[in-house]
Design an enzyme around this catalytic site. Sequence first.
Site, PDB file in Angstrom:
ATOM      1  N   SER A  19      22.391 -22.850 -35.035  1.00 44.68           N
ATOM      2  CA  SER A  19      22.703 -22.175 -33.773  1.00 44.68           C
ATOM      3  C   SER A  19      23.545 -20.923 -33.967  1.00 44.68           C
ATOM      4  CB  SER A  19      23.396 -23.140 -32.806  1.00 44.68           C
ATOM      5  OG  SER A  19      24.522 -23.736 -33.397  1.00 44.68           O
ATOM      6  N   HIS A  56      29.017 -20.116 -32.403  1.00 46.33           N
ATOM      7  CA  HIS A  56      28.173 -19.313 -31.519  1.00 46.33           C
ATOM      8  C   HIS A  56      28.778 -17.920 -31.327  1.00 46.33           C
ATOM      9  CE1 HIS A  56      26.264 -23.106 -29.512  1.00 46.33           C
ATOM     10  NE2 HIS A  56      25.927 -22.946 -30.778  1.00 46.33           N
TER      11      HIS A  56
END
Length: 440
Positions: free
Chosen positions: A135, A186
């Site tokens: 991610s 992230h």
Amino acid sequence: MPSPGRTPLFFVLRASKITILLVIANIAVYAGLGLLDTRAFESLSQSSFLIDWGANVPPLTLSGEYWRLFTSMFLHVGFAHLAMNMLALWSLGIVLEARMRWPVFLGIYLLSGLWGSLTTALWNQDVLMISCGASGAILGLFGAALAYALADRNSGRAHFPMKNLVMSLVLTFAAGTVFSIDNAAHLGGLAAGFVLALVARYCEDLRPGRAAGILLLTAIVAAAALAGVFLDRQDKDMSDKLAIARLHATLRHIGLGEPAYALDGAPMLDGCIAGVLQNGEADSGLTPAQAAAKVSPQALHQCAESGESRLELLARFLPREYAKCQAQAADLRARVTQAPIQKGLEVIEHYCATRPPVYQAVFAEAPQGLDLPAVARARTAVEELLNGNAPDSPDRTYGEPLTIDDEYPSYATVTLLNSAGEMATGVVEESGCPYWSCKR
């Protein structure tokens, strides 16, 4: 024939070769590790599986295990985690990769993932957490899409839908505040991808040679900056504490410490070996080494004749534990400077070196030149060391604080082994195979 206005599938796939390869690589790692390690799909041992195969654990990563920044990008907690990340990678990758050259796309993906991993390691350096997944790199692609959308907005070229991208990012970070999602990774990946893509977009308007030079320099600077930050924040103290915690855990596994932590059956087997070496002369006034000198190595076979199923497992695992003990004691001895501790660790290292030949004599053929008196002396020395009964031990009041600078090897070594701290001890306890059925 394809419908008017639609790109044939062949050209979509041809323009998305890196995206396809990345998806295949992530799936292959997930499936391959599942075949290699039985812990992959067992919830009770999944933490140890992820740690052992390279998940990003801040205390481990920042103590010098830099490769976790990369390997964690290809590990996933489960099928749902993998599926969601691959769906996001595919849906964004096939659009973004067609917008830039493939080396640029791959560079943004990898560098964003590395920066995301480093960001989460720094953000959570005082927390025992396990971070993994693609991610961070995927958010780097989101950042790149945002950069291209901003740069293309007034150029008349086709651009990414800004509102959709922003909404997706808001939902992603909002989910991270509710679920166990690593928003630090992230954020780091998003920022890296955005900056790198701005440079890539600027280079599109330059001549090929100059553009290639700027892109290469940017990649080198980004990688060098990442290495510089990592080296600057490297935690040498945690590295030493982890070395202490690993040796302490191994000693407990082989029965030198709390019996509850020993491998099942190991104390019983060691008790049998000790009984054979005493040769029934424990009360005869002979030292353990003198009693062992009267024993034939073949007599140790009787300790493997009980027929217990655990013995086969012990025959396989105990020599490995003693090899680990020897290597860990040697590593720790190279780290410390205090002479008493070095002397104590030398006793442990020597003891662990003597044990594998003993188990070979128990379960197979005794090795040539097996010195049972030396084995007995090594056992006596390590027991005196770790139990605080060494001949040079001073008289002390119970509970009196000890220091690793103590002049007595026994007290100094035991104090060192108990000085790892909660964080290092917790990391070591979480890693490693937690039960017999693990196969790797």
